[in-house]
Scaffold this active site. Sequence first.
Site, PDB file in Angstrom:
ATOM      1  N   HIS A 276      -5.256   6.394   5.580  1.00  0.00           N
ATOM      2  CA  HIS A 276      -5.429   5.862   4.329  1.00  0.00           C
ATOM      3  C   HIS A 276      -4.006   5.190   4.089  1.00  0.00           C
ATOM      4  CE1 HIS A 276      -5.999   6.117  -0.102  1.00  0.00           C
ATOM      5  NE2 HIS A 276      -4.878   6.098  -0.158  1.00  0.00           N
ATOM      6  N   GLU A 277      -3.098   5.716   4.272  1.00  0.00           N
ATOM      7  CA  GLU A 277      -2.151   4.992   3.877  1.00  0.00           C
ATOM      8  C   GLU A 277      -1.549   3.675   4.856  1.00  0.00           C
ATOM      9  OE1 GLU A 277      -0.442   5.630   1.427  1.00  0.00           O
ATOM     10  OE2 GLU A 277      -1.450   7.235   1.139  1.00  0.00           O
ATOM     11  N   HIS A 280      -3.764   0.460   3.444  1.00  0.00           N
ATOM     12  CA  HIS A 280      -3.468   0.306   2.124  1.00  0.00           C
ATOM     13  C   HIS A 280      -2.110  -0.601   3.384  1.00  0.00           C
ATOM     14  CE1 HIS A 280      -4.084   2.380  -1.101  1.00  0.00           C
ATOM     15  NE2 HIS A 280      -3.720   3.628  -0.526  1.00  0.00           N
ATOM     16  N   GLU A 354      -7.950   1.109  -3.762  1.00  0.00           N
ATOM     17  CA  GLU A 354      -8.246   3.111  -3.045  1.00  0.00           C
ATOM     18  C   GLU A 354      -9.463   3.379  -2.074  1.00  0.00           C
ATOM     19  OE1 GLU A 354      -5.236   5.085  -3.275  1.00  0.00           O
ATOM     20  OE2 GLU A 354      -4.044   4.260  -4.154  1.00  0.00           O
ATOM     21  N   ASP A 358      -9.384   3.907   1.842  1.00  0.00           N
ATOM     22  CA  ASP A 358     -10.287   5.502   1.713  1.00  0.00           C
ATOM     23  C   ASP A 358     -11.846   5.024   3.154  1.00  0.00           C
ATOM     24  OD1 ASP A 358      -9.526   7.198   0.598  1.00  0.00           O
ATOM     25  OD2 ASP A 358     -11.193   7.087  -1.295  1.00  0.00           O
TER      26      ASP A 358
HETATM   27 ZN   LIG Z   1      -3.649   5.340  -1.655  1.00  0.00          ZN
END
Ligand SMILES: [Zn+2]
Length: 410
Positions: A276-277, A280, A354, A358
């Site tokens: 997930h990071e 980003h 987000e 995801d």
């Molecule tokens: Zn996040």
Amino acid sequence: MTSQLLFYLIIAILVVNFLVDKWLDYLNSTHFDHEIPELLGDVYEDKEYYKSQDYKKENFKFSSIISVFSFLLTIAFFFYEGFALVDEYARSVSEHPIVIALIFFGIIMLGSDILTTPLSYYKTFVIEEKYGFNKSTRLLFFIDKIKGWLLMTLLGGSILALVIWFYQQTGKNFWIYTWIFMAAFSIFMMLFYSSLIVPLFNKQTPLQEGELKNKLEDFAKKVGFNLDKIFVIDGSKRSTKANAYFTGFGKKKRIVLYDTLIKDLESDEIVSVLAHEVGHYKKKHVVFNMIVSILMTGFTLFIFSLFIDSKLLSNALSVSEPSFHIGLIAFGVLYTPISEITGLLMNFISRKFEYQADNYAKTNFGAIPLISSLKKLSKNSLSNLTPHKAYVFMHYSHPTLLQRVQNLKS
Ligand SMILES: [Zn+2]
């Protein structure tokens, strides 16, 4: 417009802002006892569910009391010409505008800190303690406070002094110089925050050898992310709550995992959080946020520059001699409706990001481990699983757990 009218406009903005905020809190509280959605039925066992109910109700009560108290105090401060009093005192100490401003803000900050410290002490050592979250000691709490003050005095004080100096040298054009400086400063901070500021409060260590590191390494290789950039931070010295974040860019980028996260999750779940990071990072969210924040800073400074010379701002606060610091206070309140809207927009974009992160984790690693890690993290922080829509729209920087699970399952 007369200064008296402007004064009442300032009060009206404070009142409306307070009422909207309280109304949203109230709406949210009416959903506390709502049934938990079926998809999230396995987050809590009965005993934990009741504990989470107590936790959010206690927090709601506590924050309601605080906000009413601080609202009344703020209003009283405006009505009893508190800013004029502090300004008058600062002027009795020095004649230099920068020194006056530093004394002025020093007193305002110190005063509000003295009032809020007992509250944050209560929050940490009574509420968080009762629910088993608190790991901080009283000594650490006060050391953090002192470090915070020093940092604020050094950094905040020098930035304020510099901005006022720009104003003295260039008048209304100060906003351009301030903007250039602020942009450079925020890029510098983005690059060096992890190596300059974080170490004052926490220890960051590279990942330890072992099964977890191997798994993270496999994933990192697959998506082309350098594992040297993954650090573990000792969040457990203050709280049991877990977290992870991405920060910096270029050579200075890093993903920080809380040691509490590593303790609470299985290795596959930790990889999903890392994924997930990395999402980003791959989607350039950090760079986007920085550019937007620099543009918004410029916009705000420009608007401020249009009003800074006006006697009206200082007269509204019963100060006869206009000054940068008094103008800043009045402008700060008058600008709230705009900053509320930009804040709303930023939350909206953040929630979109987000979902993107995801989705990245889902495509490149898998939805199942991410769903179970999100559920575990919610359970361990006794999260509210039934927030009100309006509250989410205004305040949430992340989609709700239900929305994220729905999206990951789709
Ligand atoms: Zn996040």
